[in-house]
Write an enzyme that holds these catalytic residues in place. Sequence first.
Site, PDB file in Angstrom:
ATOM      1  N   THR A  79     -96.813  73.406 -70.556  1.00  0.00           N
ATOM      2  CA  THR A  79     -96.040  74.709 -70.562  1.00  0.00           C
ATOM      3  C   THR A  79     -95.852  75.446 -71.861  1.00  0.00           C
ATOM      4  O   THR A  79     -94.729  75.905 -71.937  1.00  0.00           O
ATOM      5  CB  THR A  79     -94.853  74.347 -69.700  1.00  0.00           C
ATOM      6  OG1 THR A  79     -93.918  73.669 -70.143  1.00  0.00           O
ATOM      7  CG2 THR A  79     -94.947  73.893 -68.264  1.00  0.00           C
ATOM      8  N   ASN A 119     -89.088  66.614 -75.501  1.00  0.00           N
ATOM      9  CA  ASN A 119     -89.905  67.387 -74.539  1.00  0.00           C
ATOM     10  C   ASN A 119     -90.389  68.711 -75.410  1.00  0.00           C
ATOM     11  O   ASN A 119     -89.586  69.763 -75.369  1.00  0.00           O
ATOM     12  CB  ASN A 119     -89.174  68.035 -73.055  1.00  0.00           C
ATOM     13  CG  ASN A 119     -90.014  68.619 -72.242  1.00  0.00           C
ATOM     14  OD1 ASN A 119     -91.260  68.981 -72.699  1.00  0.00           O
ATOM     15  ND2 ASN A 119     -89.818  68.320 -71.088  1.00  0.00           N
ATOM     16  N   THR A 120     -91.672  68.670 -75.654  1.00  0.00           N
ATOM     17  CA  THR A 120     -92.317  69.841 -76.579  1.00  0.00           C
ATOM     18  C   THR A 120     -92.521  71.060 -75.784  1.00  0.00           C
ATOM     19  O   THR A 120     -92.522  72.151 -76.508  1.00  0.00           O
ATOM     20  CB  THR A 120     -93.393  69.191 -77.341  1.00  0.00           C
ATOM     21  OG1 THR A 120     -94.640  69.073 -76.021  1.00  0.00           O
ATOM     22  CG2 THR A 120     -93.324  68.021 -77.974  1.00  0.00           C
ATOM     23  N   CYS A 121     -92.564  70.912 -74.435  1.00  0.00           N
ATOM     24  CA  CYS A 121     -92.806  72.181 -73.742  1.00  0.00           C
ATOM     25  C   CYS A 121     -91.581  73.010 -73.709  1.00  0.00           C
ATOM     26  O   CYS A 121     -91.654  74.244 -73.850  1.00  0.00           O
ATOM     27  CB  CYS A 121     -93.253  71.547 -72.307  1.00  0.00           C
ATOM     28  SG  CYS A 121     -94.696  70.732 -72.035  1.00  0.00           S
ATOM     29  N   SER A 122     -90.462  72.213 -73.217  1.00  0.00           N
ATOM     30  CA  SER A 122     -89.205  73.156 -73.371  1.00  0.00           C
ATOM     31  C   SER A 122     -88.493  73.114 -74.714  1.00  0.00           C
ATOM     32  O   SER A 122     -87.366  73.633 -74.677  1.00  0.00           O
ATOM     33  CB  SER A 122     -88.169  72.627 -72.143  1.00  0.00           C
ATOM     34  OG  SER A 122     -88.073  71.200 -72.349  1.00  0.00           O
TER      35      SER A 122
END
Length: 686
Positions: A384, A652-655
């Site tokens: 994401t 969490n690199t996505c969020s």
Amino acid sequence: MDSKRVMFCPFCGEHMSRLTWFCFSCGRSLECLNGADQTDRAETQATSQPSVNAQQAEKSCPSYKHFLEYRSSKSKERQSCNYGPRGRHRAKQRNHVQINIGLMMPHGNDGTDLKPVRGKSLPLFVDPEVEAPDLLKQAVKKMRTFNKDVPEGPYVLLYPDCSEVVHVPGSEKTFKLADYKKELGRPYYRINFFICLETHFKGEVGDTSDSDSEIIITSRSTAEFNQADTVVFEPPNQSTPKHKTEDKRNALGHSTTIQPGRIEISDAEDMDPPETNSAKTSCYGKYTDLYAPGVEEDDEELVRVTEEISQHTAREEMNITLPDVVANLSLPIDHKNVCRFNISRANVWDGAVRGFKRTTYSETYDMLVRFTDDAGVFEEGIDTGGPRREFLTLPMKHLKDRPIFDGPEGHRFLVYNANAVREDEYFMAGKMIAVSIVHGGPGPPFLSEDLVHYLAGQPLFKAAVSLITDEEIGKALREIENATSLDALQECILRHSTMLQTAGCLRHVAALGEKKEVVADYLRWYIIDRNSSVIDRFKDGLTTLQFLNALQQHTSLLSPVLCHTAKPLTGLELERLFKPNLSPSGSNRRLKESQTLAYWADYLLDCEEGKASVSVEDVLMFATGLTSLPPSGLEPLPQIQFLDDSPFPMANTCSKLLKLPLLDSYSMFKSQMDFGIENSPGFGCF
């Protein structure tokens, strides 16, 4: 009579020499034609009856009627469509073009001076044949969609000079965007229109009776043409006695009745007064001659500086920022479709090239990236944004070490490489850079400023000899540059004549100052001219997603994205970037969280000063998948949460979420942070 007939099969179109019950080509039954033929023969023999008309033939042969309808429909289809490659046909479509729209509002004390509003400039994609009413509707819709504070209309469409868009300027032709672009001589992306409330527009160009009356000074001879409807002018406050004023008017030949708001003077007063102090006038003339700005018409430097100032002023007026430019470039991206990339961190470049060369790849599709670990196992999770940002960061790191670049660290330029030309690596490198920036990743902060200026179409070139990595060439140029006399300079040029002749820089020097021109000409040939073919191919790659056009239009904004910057990321910037999610004030957990935030700030300072095992860039990479702040910005901003069940940090690199452990001492916090970040490549989840 039958022998003269020309007959064809109504089903396959095959020519028939005689009428049969079946077609020899397609095998279809021709019984309907046999019936029609018998009817036709009977009517021909009877001279009193006319021949069979088309309607009777169609009634007797329904298949033939269907054939005619089918042929007519196919003919219309061919006329309405043009055929592309491999026999495919596509409907005629005109590509939409990009223009810019802005908002004008009244400014000034009287509220009648229309000026563009800062921060209200938006791109608009329209048909080149659009007319003024449709263009106004689309502009208002786009402006009100992205700016909820814009009031409802009605609006009028204006040119940059505040005149209403009705006709093409300088003609009586009804406005069309393509005609206006042709007359203006600019590309579509440099055309600007503005919308303005109709009430504001009428307030400027309409009735101005509510404003103060205008004072007009005119001479007696001019006033004689307009003496009707005049009244006696009697000022309310007179500083001169009335009889003296009347005597003066009679002496000067004044008329005692003038129009309100008009001051009338005699012809004698209208003449230039005689010079009473020639010395003073002469001194003033010398002063103006001395200090008046002199403009040379052929001064190219002055023209260039003026153009740069005007471009900078225009950018300031429109208040365009770097995230705005990148957001505009990312509009064509379709987030409903994705292109897959399977990447191994052990060989990022090879995986990236495979993904970009895949036939199903499209730069207008979103990117779905999946990494494999060293054992070849897919990392779990859905992309994401975090894996994509990490993937776009890694090729930019590897790109500077490719054989297509040469030069010192942070100032690298393109060089010719035969193997890279065969693999079309120059185009691939330019495409990767454009895709990385537009899709939210970083740029390549290692290109030479001279190369970037050349790509942007600017003539500025100020390369130094230190950019030359070839020792012999660098030594020769330094000898020419350090020559202290004309004889020494001529001797150096003669000694290195072969090298200079190859670059077309060999010349006769008559002054010592010409050594700078010789060195500058050689440097330009060495960096730009000799590599022009591969630079052009690199520019072809940069045209992906219109990035090259944006670079040429907004050079001052996009150049730092491609060039090396000496300003590193600081711990204070990173601390301000992350927003903590804290517990309610006064709780015991809030006290621990506040203490951990102090540990976090000290840890960033240690990373910046080199006292930790990782750098500030490593911390940002751990939390977001980026080693530097991207041109598009980070939206939403990264957040900090706190952990009770783990002594190590998690992310969490996505969020863009960083989780810090709640520990009792700073030494324990620092060691656990170092261990967690160093042993967690990729997503940052330890």
